[in-house]
Design an enzyme around this catalytic site. Structure first.
Site, PDB file in Angstrom:
ATOM      1  N   HIS A  49       0.834  -1.194   0.000  1.00 22.25           N
ATOM      2  CA  HIS A  49       0.000   0.000   0.000  1.00 22.25           C
ATOM      3  C   HIS A  49       0.877   1.256   0.000  1.00 22.25           C
ATOM      4  CE1 HIS A  49       0.511  -0.752   4.430  1.00 22.25           C
ATOM      5  NE2 HIS A  49       0.798   0.537   4.396  1.00 22.25           N
TER       6      HIS A  49
HETATM    7  P1  TYD Z   1      -2.203  -4.076   7.711  1.00 25.23           P
HETATM    8  O1  TYD Z   1      -2.455  -2.703   7.150  1.00 25.23           O
HETATM    9  O2  TYD Z   1      -2.785  -5.237   6.987  1.00 25.23           O
HETATM   10  O3  TYD Z   1      -0.630  -4.299   7.843  1.00 25.23           O
HETATM   11  P2  TYD Z   1       0.506  -4.010   6.753  1.00 25.23           P
HETATM   12  O4  TYD Z   1       1.055  -2.660   7.116  1.00 25.23           O
HETATM   13  O5  TYD Z   1       1.507  -5.081   6.911  1.00 25.23           O
HETATM   14  O6  TYD Z   1      -0.136  -3.971   5.395  1.00 25.23           O
HETATM   15  O7  TYD Z   1      -2.673  -4.067   9.222  1.00 25.23           O
HETATM   16  C1  TYD Z   1      -3.023  -5.259   9.915  1.00 25.23           C
HETATM   17  C2  TYD Z   1      -4.212  -4.991  10.830  1.00 25.23           C
HETATM   18  O8  TYD Z   1      -3.848  -4.066  11.855  1.00 25.23           O
HETATM   19  C3  TYD Z   1      -5.384  -4.412  10.084  1.00 25.23           C
HETATM   20  O9  TYD Z   1      -6.549  -5.028  10.594  1.00 25.23           O
HETATM   21  C4  TYD Z   1      -5.379  -2.951  10.478  1.00 25.23           C
HETATM   22  C5  TYD Z   1      -4.759  -2.961  11.867  1.00 25.23           C
HETATM   23  N1  TYD Z   1      -3.991  -1.755  12.189  1.00 25.23           N
HETATM   24  C6  TYD Z   1      -4.429  -0.935  13.196  1.00 25.23           C
HETATM   25  O10 TYD Z   1      -5.480  -1.167  13.820  1.00 25.23           O
HETATM   26  N2  TYD Z   1      -3.704   0.169  13.527  1.00 25.23           N
HETATM   27  C7  TYD Z   1      -2.550   0.459  12.874  1.00 25.23           C
HETATM   28  O11 TYD Z   1      -1.888   1.478  13.228  1.00 25.23           O
HETATM   29  C8  TYD Z   1      -2.098  -0.396  11.815  1.00 25.23           C
HETATM   30  C9  TYD Z   1      -0.830  -0.096  11.060  1.00 25.23           C
HETATM   31  C10 TYD Z   1      -2.850  -1.499  11.507  1.00 25.23           C
END
Ligand code: TYD
Length: 136
Positions: A49
């Site tokens: 992303h």
């Molecule tokens: P995700 O965005 O999938 O991780 P990556 O950065 O590896 O793509 O995030 C995993 C899960 O954590 C998703 O359900 C969203 C949650 N999350 C939060 O609640 N707060 C945060 O600050 C972040 C980064 C993720």
């Protein structure tokens, strides 16, 4: 692409190492959120992303991992394997994290609260946003 890294000098002595990072002094933004990624299984690739409005500093505080960066024109592969080194990621940068070593812990300091609406999770939409900004 210019890869921007910050160095956080350790306060080491014969007991071990300690790194301190102070908001407003050692970072280019005020930190609103801290999160960390751990227990990532070998072979996992995550991220995929970009953010419209979010600056981050990534520190692999234990073990190592690699970060794939893509600004819409160029890409870079960055190895993070030092708890004293932070990778700065600005707005509008596609990122993927991979090659996590066993026990790796990736600490992230972020300039904004979590906001799902700020994510661009579609790579073609990311490229389109970059092109639109450049044509303005
Ligand atoms: P995700 O965005 O999938 O991780 P990556 O950065 O590896 O793509 O995030 C995993 C899960 O954590 C998703 O359900 C969203 C949650 N999350 C939060 O609640 N707060 C945060 O600050 C972040 C980064 C993720």
């Amino acid at each position: 692409m210019e890869v921007i890294k910050y160095t956080f000098p350790p306060h080491g002595d014969d007991r071990g190492q300690l790194v301190a990072i102070e908001a407003g002094k050692d970072l280019p933004f005020e930190v609103k959120r801290v999160y960390y990624i751990y227990d990532t299984l070998a072979g996992v690739r995550r991220g995929f992303h970009a953010h419209r409005n979010l600056q981050q500093i990534l520190v692999c505080v234990s073990g190592s991992c690699r970060i794939h960066l893509d600004d819409g024109h160029e890409t870079a592969e960055v190895l993070l394997d030092k708890p004293t080194e932070g990778l700065y990621i600005a707005n509008d940068m596609w990122r993927e994290m991979y090659d996590f070593s066993e026990g790796a812990v990736l600490l992230v300091l972020a300039s904004e609260y979590y906001d799902e609406a700020d994510y661009i999770r579609n790579y073609d939409a990311f490229l389109q946003m970059i092109r639109e900004k450049e044509s303005q």
